[in-house]
Every structure is written in C-alpha cells, then in structure tokens.
Scaffold this motif. Structure first.
Motif, PDB file in Angstrom:
ATOM      1  N   TYR A 157     -15.770  21.364 -67.330  1.00  0.00           N
ATOM      2  CA  TYR A 157     -14.597  21.830 -68.219  1.00  0.00           C
ATOM      3  C   TYR A 157     -13.858  22.811 -67.589  1.00  0.00           C
ATOM      4  O   TYR A 157     -14.435  23.867 -67.039  1.00  0.00           O
TER       5      TYR A 157
ATOM      6  N   LEU B 284      -9.740  21.873 -71.472  1.00  0.00           N
ATOM      7  CA  LEU B 284      -9.608  22.566 -72.857  1.00  0.00           C
ATOM      8  C   LEU B 284      -8.503  22.723 -73.340  1.00  0.00           C
ATOM      9  O   LEU B 284      -8.278  23.300 -74.709  1.00  0.00           O
TER      10      LEU B 284
ATOM     11  N   ASN C  61      -7.338  19.569 -74.938  1.00  0.00           N
ATOM     12  CA  ASN C  61      -8.296  19.266 -75.921  1.00  0.00           C
ATOM     13  C   ASN C  61      -9.473  20.065 -76.236  1.00  0.00           C
ATOM     14  O   ASN C  61     -10.563  20.032 -75.864  1.00  0.00           O
ATOM     15  N   PRO C  62      -9.077  21.163 -77.006  1.00  0.00           N
ATOM     16  CA  PRO C  62      -9.849  22.396 -77.273  1.00  0.00           C
ATOM     17  C   PRO C  62     -11.238  22.088 -77.867  1.00  0.00           C
ATOM     18  O   PRO C  62     -12.225  22.650 -77.854  1.00  0.00           O
ATOM     19  N   GLU C  63     -11.066  20.757 -78.611  1.00  0.00           N
ATOM     20  CA  GLU C  63     -12.250  20.400 -79.625  1.00  0.00           C
ATOM     21  C   GLU C  63     -13.329  19.797 -78.681  1.00  0.00           C
ATOM     22  O   GLU C  63     -14.512  19.797 -79.076  1.00  0.00           O
ATOM     23  N   LEU C  64     -13.038  19.625 -77.445  1.00  0.00           N
ATOM     24  CA  LEU C  64     -14.206  19.276 -76.571  1.00  0.00           C
ATOM     25  C   LEU C  64     -15.268  20.232 -76.303  1.00  0.00           C
ATOM     26  O   LEU C  64     -16.358  19.921 -75.774  1.00  0.00           O
TER      27      LEU C  64
ATOM     28  N   ALA D  77     -16.750  21.708 -78.045  1.00  0.00           N
ATOM     29  CA  ALA D  77     -18.203  22.033 -79.056  1.00  0.00           C
ATOM     30  C   ALA D  77     -19.178  21.034 -78.555  1.00  0.00           C
ATOM     31  O   ALA D  77     -20.340  21.173 -78.996  1.00  0.00           O
ATOM     32  N   GLN D  78     -18.682  19.951 -77.766  1.00  0.00           N
ATOM     33  CA  GLN D  78     -19.526  18.896 -77.302  1.00  0.00           C
ATOM     34  C   GLN D  78     -20.672  19.504 -76.442  1.00  0.00           C
ATOM     35  O   GLN D  78     -21.903  18.864 -76.697  1.00  0.00           O
TER      36      GLN D  78
ATOM     37  N   GLN E  15     -21.064  22.715 -76.143  1.00  0.00           N
ATOM     38  CA  GLN E  15     -21.483  24.391 -76.424  1.00  0.00           C
ATOM     39  C   GLN E  15     -20.682  25.198 -75.388  1.00  0.00           C
ATOM     40  O   GLN E  15     -21.490  26.244 -74.976  1.00  0.00           O
TER      41      GLN E  15
END
Length: 118
Positions: free
Chosen positions: A34, A68, A71-74, A76-77, A79
């Motif tokens: 990430y 990120l 795709n900032p929502e990644l 959460a995958q 943590q």
C-alpha cells in the motif's frame, strides 16, 4: 524515464509476470504494498520490495501495488493505518510491515522467510 516512473513500471511488470502463479501454491509469497502516490517513500518501498523479492524469492512471489491516493477505500481491506505498508497474505499467517523496506534482514525476519534448502 524518471526513477519513480521506472520503479512503478518494474513493480507493475513484476506483478503482471507473476500474476499467473497459482494462488496459495507452495512456496509462492503473495504481497500487497500500500502506497500513497509517487512520494519518495512510496517509490523507495516499491524499489526495495522488488529488489528483495527478486533476490530472495526469484519466481516465487507476486506483488500487487495499491495506490491509496487513487483508491482510498482499499485501506479498509487490510486495516492500513500508515503508509507505505506491506502485507504478506500467503503463506499464512498474514504479516504486515510498515516503512520503505530498506533493511533486508528486517524484511526477512519480519516475514518469517526461511531460505530454501540447497
């Protein structure tokens, strides 16, 4: 070509060329890195991971670089709380490392890498 672009291209090529490896196959390490755009730390982490894997896991690794910024929502995958963060999903158990991966010994110890018997 700038060093940052070259690093992203190398990481993408490595991930693409190894993407056909069987998921969960014995001896294949699966990494998700990430990063946040093309910052110096992100580029260093990509370059260091590619070099470490090519040196210690030739043909036995798969790298997925997740940006990120795009795709900032990644986050959460897995943590993700800090970047760059490396997640090793296979072989189990799941392992995480934060930073640029500039210390090869810390990388190997932190991911429970055992050298293959020769």
């Amino acid at each position: 070509m700038s060093p940052a672009r070259k690093a992203m291209k190398v990481a993408a090529a490595t991930a693409e060329s190894l993407g056909n490896a069987a998921v969960g196959a014995d001896g294949v390490y699966h990494f998700r890195l990430y990063v946040a755009g093309q910052t110096p730390k992100s580029m260093a982490a990509i370059e260091n991971l590619t070099t470490l894997c090519d040196t210690h896991l030739p043909g036995r690794h798969r790298i997925e670089v997740l940006d990120l910024v795009l795709n900032p929502e990644l986050a959460a995958q897995d943590q993700i709380m800090a970047i760059p963060t490396l997640v090793r999903s296979l072989p189990p158990p799941l392992k995480r490392m934060i930073g640029t991966l500039s210390d090869p010994e810390r990388f190997l110890i932190g991911l429970d890498y055992s050298r293959p018997a020769t």
